[in-house]
Design a protein around this motif. Sequence first.
Motif: not given
Lengths: 463, 282
Positions: A240, A246-253, A275-277, A347-349, B257, B261-262
């Motif tokens: 990383f 970088e640890n927010l939701n929506g950040v993937y390796s 799932p993969v979003k 606000e939801k991360g 949080k 996520f899912y």
Amino acid sequence: MALKVPRHEMPCQDPKERAHNFNEVALGYASETAIEEAQRCLQCKNPKCVQGCPVNISIPEFIQKITEEDFEGAAAIIKQSSSLPAVCGRVCPQESQCEAKCILGIKGESVAIGRLERFVADYEISKGCKIPEVAPPSGKKVAIIGAGPAGLACAGDLAKAGHKVTIFEALHVAGGVLMYGIPEFRLPKDIVQNEICNLEPMGVEILVNQVVGKVTSVHELLQNGYDAVFIGTGAGLPNFLGIPGENLNGVYSANEFLTRTNLMKGYRFPEYKTPVKVGKKVVVFGAGNVAMDAARTALRLGAEEVSIVYRRSRAEMPARHEELEHAEEEGVKFQLLTNPVSIQGDEKGAVKSLTCLRYELGEPDASGRRSPVPIPGSEFDIEVDTVVVAIGQGPNPLVTQSTEGLELNKWGNIVVNEETLETSIPGVFAGGDIVTGAATVILAMGAGKKAAAGINAYLKNKG
Amino acid sequence: MYRVVKRRQLASAPCIVLLEVEAPAVAAKVEPGQFVIVRMDEQSERIPLTVMDFDREKGTITIVIQDVGYSSAMINSMEEGSYFLDFVGPLGVPSEIENHGTVVCIGGGLGVAPVYPIARALKEAGNKLISVIGARSADILILEEEMAAISDELVIATDDGSKGIKGFVTNGLEQILAQGTKIDAIWAIGPVVMMRSVANFTRPLGIKTIVSMNPIMVDGTGMCGACRLTVGDETKFACVDGPEFDGHLVDFDLAMKRLSFYKDEEERAKISKDCDCGKGAQ
Ligand SMILES: Cc1cc2nc3c(=O)[nH]c(=O)nc-3n(C[C@H](O)[C@H](O)[C@H](O)COP(=O)(O)OP(=O)(O)OC[C@H]3O[C@@H](n4cnc5c(N)ncnc54)[C@H](O)[C@@H]3O)c2cc1C
Ligand SMILES: Cc1cc2nc3c(=O)[nH]c(=O)nc-3n(C[C@H](O)[C@H](O)[C@H](O)COP(=O)(O)OP(=O)(O)OC[C@H]3O[C@@H](n4cnc5c(N)ncnc54)[C@H](O)[C@@H]3O)c2cc1C
Ligand code: SF4
Ligand code: SF4
Ligand code: FES
């Protein structure tokens, strides 16, 4: 006359269509095209192409067989040096290896060696592969840790020599990056499994779900009757950047993003349950094969806009040419000389935006490369809901840290004898990405074969 | 393939099931605090589950699963004699089992299951063991007998007061401290909110507090980074660096949080199959 015939194009799925499906992009040569392309080869007496191939495949010889329409003969020649031709023909960076050295490439276009290799391998698969001959049992047992290209190649050669080989693989399938990393549209998983399924009839036992370092260890394997051990655990530790957010939701390796999609078949959710979003706007950090794979996967999963953010310029992008071109054709955008500074969330991360800095090329450094320098005050924001970090992988420490007496370099890669690939522990060998750092399939496969030779010699001496 | 040799239903709303599974290689090596990753069949997700008990001689691992979504409901509907396709482990770092002095083991809701083997090992290592177990109400309180059998003292707390103290496990902890007990270390396992409140409660008191984190995971070998947490100023991968961490350093808000996520996809997976949990042996 050969010079005048242009290199034969690879038939591909239409970019507009393929950007929305996971079927293979490159469709492969038809027999006629393969023969015509093979006829372009000058059959050089001193073939430079062979030097460019890390495993020195007898390129003119196999190409000659294609011109003779002896495709099986061609396959047999390739198999002398490579155990994964259907894979390497697809994913080798040919333009910097065999094809880079091809004499035809100096004035015009090199022979499409990789495409021919793929054609031959696919032909063989369609006819049903022949199981290689196996020497009589040697009475020796070898344990292989990791079923990536390195481990698989090592296992194949050791089985041929008559040793009893057991592969220990951490995941639930064999194949390593070929299964979890490289996407279906570039390397169909059936092709990979086909290359692997030859091993079992040769007596190789593949045990999945075995995390070495946890369920067993290198020293324990040696104590439990294995005469030698090969470590081929790859470079499976995602890097990383260490930037805020970088640890927010929506950040993937990239590893997570690709593993969910490929290994777990997330692209077939909800039939497959993982799932993969992917959001509407995706940014991928990095510009290697991994980054291209992530970007093109994001498009296929339904993202509206996908951009690559890369610190250097186009010339330095390490991805294979073909992947870069394919990515561009499919609509991936490039933000070059740009580097991320921080990621902002809501606000939801969840990821909301990205702050980047523009770079320019500075004076050439010691290596002659012009390195990028940040332009002060050039910060700008990009709206984004998914970020994929594809800036390289380090060595996974599970095996190395749990093996007393194993010498590592400062990056945590295993130190080996360059000739035999033996480590600091007698009878323990290593090869592939765990030794070199993230590299290529062909180098890993080559290392597996080299280590098999080293192990054979070691077992002979051991008596 | 890994055969289910025993199934016991521990609670029905929510549905909590105990499964004993044949996995000799895992059973030979597992230590308290470690977990496994299971996959029921080809289409399944890889699901991390803490080891609740193990029998090295029989070669079995016992897990306890609470139905929270599609995969856990499917696992809970498995019958004796059925098989897991994949069963990987032991994963994660074992608990630090030594004689700390007096330890308190707290299990909230399903968390009683993962805390059980740790508590037992701490007791065997010579600690004075006080256990606090809690649930929303008495009918979903699990493993009370098992915990009573190994503890020097057992405190029960239920939200509705249907058993033991009315309140949360933190109220149980308060009660123990009020008696003047000097606590040397605490293990607290349960929902993230519970672990956060225990950690917040013990931080000013300076009592070492270990929590077991349960982020979303994929491979469980440190390869994907899905399970990352912020602990102190560092990013840690729960599957290889944990799952246990110093509760005073974990960023619980971020962890919560990341767990959500899912949510949307989980809903989509759910409607594709109705849960038929609740049937089968008691
Ligand atoms: C997305 C992506 C795209 C790529 N594209 C290309 C490309 O186009 N061309 C190219 O040449 N190269 C490409 N590469 C690089 C190439 O895939 C690797 O260099 C190659 O796979 C390395 O082989 P390996 O056998 O050393 O390791 P891996 O392929 O990483 O295999 C290692 C195996 O060991 C297993 N393992 C790890 N730890 C343990 C343990 N403790 N116990 C048991 N098993 C363990 C892993 O699960 C894995 O199966 C790409 C890599 C990635 C990630
Ligand atoms: C190290 C570890 C140990 C665990 N031990 C146990 C155990 O012993 N028994 C048990 O019942 N569960 C345990 N869990 C949690 C379990 O893995 C999840 O409940 C399960 O993955 C949910 O899958 P699902 O498809 O049923 O639910 P989903 O439909 O995927 O999710 C339903 C809800 O559960 C939450 N959730 C999703 N994934 C996880 C997760 N990994 N952990 C916690 N909550 C999650 C989501 O926020 C969501 O709201 C553990 C998790 C970890 C990481
Ligand atoms: S293995 Fe790779 S480098 Fe060697 S000939 Fe084939 S495509 Fe070229
Ligand atoms: S260098 Fe090119 S032309 Fe010469 S043998 Fe190799 S492939 Fe054929
Ligand atoms: S689950 Fe993939 S790194 Fe932890």
